[in-house]
Design a protein around this motif. Structure first.
Motif, PDB file in Angstrom:
ATOM      1  N   PHE A  18       4.093   9.105   7.667  1.00 12.72           N
ATOM      2  CA  PHE A  18       3.695   8.718   6.318  1.00 12.72           C
ATOM      3  C   PHE A  18       3.055   7.325   6.320  1.00 12.72           C
ATOM      4  CE2 PHE A  18       4.849   6.465   2.389  1.00 12.72           C
ATOM      5  CZ  PHE A  18       4.272   7.289   1.430  1.00 12.72           C
ATOM      6  N   LEU A  19       3.693   6.377   7.008  1.00 11.60           N
ATOM      7  CA  LEU A  19       3.188   4.995   7.029  1.00 11.60           C
ATOM      8  C   LEU A  19       1.817   4.909   7.681  1.00 11.60           C
ATOM      9  CD1 LEU A  19       6.543   3.282   8.030  1.00 11.60           C
ATOM     10  CD2 LEU A  19       5.342   2.940   5.857  1.00 11.60           C
ATOM     11  N   LYS A  20       1.577   5.696   8.713  1.00 15.40           N
ATOM     12  CA  LYS A  20       0.282   5.667   9.403  1.00 15.40           C
ATOM     13  C   LYS A  20      -0.847   6.186   8.519  1.00 15.40           C
ATOM     14  CE  LYS A  20       0.347   7.402  13.584  1.00 15.40           C
ATOM     15  NZ  LYS A  20       0.761   8.325  14.691  1.00 15.40           N
ATOM     16  N   LEU A  63       7.646   7.484   0.069  1.00 11.81           N
ATOM     17  CA  LEU A  63       8.389   8.596   0.657  1.00 11.81           C
ATOM     18  C   LEU A  63       9.838   8.176   0.810  1.00 11.81           C
ATOM     19  CD1 LEU A  63       8.720  11.335   2.154  1.00 11.81           C
ATOM     20  CD2 LEU A  63       8.196  10.077   4.267  1.00 11.81           C
ATOM     21  N   ILE A  64      10.759   8.963   0.251  1.00 15.95           N
ATOM     22  CA  ILE A  64      12.188   8.751   0.419  1.00 15.95           C
ATOM     23  C   ILE A  64      12.738   9.921   1.231  1.00 15.95           C
ATOM     24  CG2 ILE A  64      14.421   8.492  -0.732  1.00 15.95           C
ATOM     25  CD1 ILE A  64      12.865   7.494  -3.202  1.00 15.95           C
ATOM     26  N   SER A  65      13.430   9.624   2.334  1.00 18.83           N
ATOM     27  CA  SER A  65      14.029  10.695   3.123  1.00 18.83           C
ATOM     28  C   SER A  65      15.424  10.280   3.554  1.00 18.83           C
ATOM     29  CB  SER A  65      13.169  11.028   4.352  1.00 18.83           C
ATOM     30  OG  SER A  65      13.005   9.908   5.195  1.00 18.83           O
ATOM     31  N   THR A  76       0.826  -1.209   0.000  1.00 19.61           N
ATOM     32  CA  THR A  76       0.000   0.000   0.000  1.00 19.61           C
ATOM     33  C   THR A  76       0.858   1.255   0.000  1.00 19.61           C
ATOM     34  OG1 THR A  76      -0.141   0.010   2.428  1.00 19.61           O
ATOM     35  CG2 THR A  76      -1.850  -1.200   1.229  1.00 19.61           C
ATOM     36  N   GLY A  77       2.170   1.105   0.135  1.00 17.56           N
ATOM     37  CA  GLY A  77       3.088   2.230   0.084  1.00 17.56           C
ATOM     38  C   GLY A  77       4.389   1.885   0.787  1.00 17.56           C
ATOM     39  N   LEU A  78       5.415   2.715   0.544  1.00 17.90           N
ATOM     40  CA  LEU A  78       6.736   2.472   1.105  1.00 17.90           C
ATOM     41  C   LEU A  78       7.298   3.746   1.725  1.00 17.90           C
ATOM     42  CD1 LEU A  78       8.467   0.612  -1.894  1.00 17.90           C
ATOM     43  CD2 LEU A  78       7.112  -0.426  -0.048  1.00 17.90           C
ATOM     44  N   ALA A  79       7.977   3.596   2.867  1.00 23.59           N
ATOM     45  CA  ALA A  79       8.832   4.655   3.414  1.00 23.59           C
ATOM     46  C   ALA A  79      10.264   4.150   3.326  1.00 23.59           C
ATOM     47  CB  ALA A  79       8.446   4.969   4.853  1.00 23.59           C
TER      48      ALA A  79
END
Length: 457
Positions: free
Chosen positions: A271-273, A230-232, A121-124
């Protein structure tokens, strides 16, 4: 405090065999997959899992060939590691879920997202490397030298210094003032942990790390529709400068620079939440190996076990050793402060009763009535099991290697002479065999106490 548990899951392979994966789990709520960097293992996420477990069921597998997970066959590439990750998710019974990865863990996750977008559902991501051709050539030539044990432990001198200096220079072999890192340290505990992780991986570290370094850095095109990413990267992270190399990204992707590791983790968690979540999972686990929680007056922790839970027979290893994986017609355990089991919370006991209570707890849980004690050498406890606490120069590694080698020639190993010479099997002193014994001795922080207890019981 949120407790971390440990488990195995068996992943079916195309040839009908199974690949064993070790994973850590913590917390409750929707699942969050966490993929470690190379050449580390899932243990690096322990503190983070204890915090993020307030929001998620955190599941952190050891990637193939690292930690306690079986390697992939042949010379796998990044797509193989991505597919292996999704196969592990299937074996665990995980639904589509968010995931977090740092450095090479992020490379594996982005590759898996591109190949299997329906599973996430998404990646950090913490730092995403975009190497230049010149950097790739440099890494390919020197970054991943062969790592094989040698007869007299010479490989341990290289390994200690390689892990020591990787915080001094980047890449680690570029010993120039221009390549210095701002966070240089000589933290013995951190270096020793990194060394032990490399010893667990052995030669397999090149497969996993090499696949990541060779991986194409093809960010999906700007018009691609993918789950959010999201890439940080924080100040001091060598990959922070790579944020500027990412180029155009899909609308659902973003990349930011931040000041500190804590800032990166806070951004990632927020972001993950906000990503779509699944229900609370109950991950699958292996039925013939695992970690059993034991509570006695003296010990509270996980005991590693392997073998047949229905055998009725329990094998105990000798002091300074550990269970042998694949024990047949019996169940074997690592006693506290040995192998993969947890440590005694304080000083290891030298009387037998606390050890017996741990053994009895395991035996009662699995209904094991036949307990087989090990054969132990006779000798001076301090010489049989000297202090192998890590030191600044890594000499504990060499001392442990000399002990396990000498064990094959003399009994006890410290009494060198014709009167103590014993017959030995030449195959048993091959470096790859000694390497397993060496790892077991290094893990055995309570070897001397266990020896004194079992001798005096």
């Amino acid at each position: 405090m949120i407790r971390i548990t440990r488990h195995y899951v068996d992943v079916p392979q195309a040839d009908g065999s199974q690949r064993r994966v070790h994973y850590r789990q913590a917390g409750s709520g929707p699942p969050l997959l966490m993929i470690h960097q190379s050449p580390r293992n899932s243990g690096e996420y322990g503190p983070l899992m204890e915090r993020w477990g307030e929001h998620f069921t955190c599941i952190a597998p050891d990637t193939p060939g690292f930690g306690q997970s079986d390697p992939l066959p042949g010379t796998p590439e990044i797509g193989d590691f991505a597919d292996a990750l999704v196969a592990t998710m299937d074996a665990l019974g995980l639904p589509p879920c968010p995931a977090y990865g740092f450095h090479s863990g992020g490379i594996i996750l982005v590759t898996a997202l591109k190949r299997h977008p329906e599973r996430f559902t998404g990646l950090a991501i913490g730092g995403y490397a975009i190497w230049t051709p010149e950097e790739m050539a440099l890494f390919g030539e020197r970054y991943l030298p062969p790592f094989e044990p040698s007869s007299y432990g010479e490989h341990l001198v290289w390994l200690w210094n390689r892990m020591l200096e990787q915080s001094w220079f980047f890449p680690w072999f570029d010993v120039r003032d221009a390549a210095r890192l701002p966070g240089a340290h000589a933290d013995v505990a951190r270096i020793d942990m990194a060394v032990r992780e490399m010893l667990d991986s052995g030669a397999a570290y090149r497969a996993g790390y090499g696949a990541v370094l060779r991986a194409a850095r093809d960010i999906p095109p700007a018009d691609a529709v993918t789950p959010a990413v999201l890439i940080s990267a924080y100040d001091g992270d060598p990959l922070q400068a790579h944020i500027d190399r990412l180029g155009d990204m899909p609308a659902q992707w973003s990349a930011v620079k931040c000041a500190s590791p804590a800032d990166h983790q806070a951004l990632s968690l927020d972001f993950l939440k906000r990503l779509p979540q699944a229900g609370s999972p109950v991950p699958n686990q292996s039925g013939d190996a695992g970690f059993f929680p034991v509570e006695t007056p003296e010990f509270s922790g996980l005991i590693h076990w392997d073998g047949d839970p229905d055998s009725g027979v329990l094998y105990l290893h000798a002091p300074g050793e550990e269970l042998q994986r694949g024990t047949t017609r019996a169940l074997a355990i690592d006693l506290p402060d040995h192998g993969l089991s947890d440590r005694w919370p304080g000083k290891a006991p030298t009387d037998w009763a606390p050890w017996q209570r741990v053994i009895d707890a395991v035996a009662a849980h699995f209904a094991l009535t036949d307990i087989r004690l090990p054969d132990v050498p006779v000798g001076d406890a301090e010489q049989l099991f000297p202090d192998l606490a890590p030191d600044r120069y890594g000499t504990h590694l060499i001392r442990a290697w000399q002990i396990v080698r000498a064990r094959h020639f003399f009994r006890p190993h410290h009494a060198v002479g014709a009167g103590n010479a014993i017959a030995f099997d030449p195959d048993a002193i091959r470096p790859e065999c000694l390497a397993g014994e060496h790892r077991a001795l290094l893990r055995a922080g309570a070897a001397r106490a266990y020896y004194q207890a079992i001798i005096d019981r």
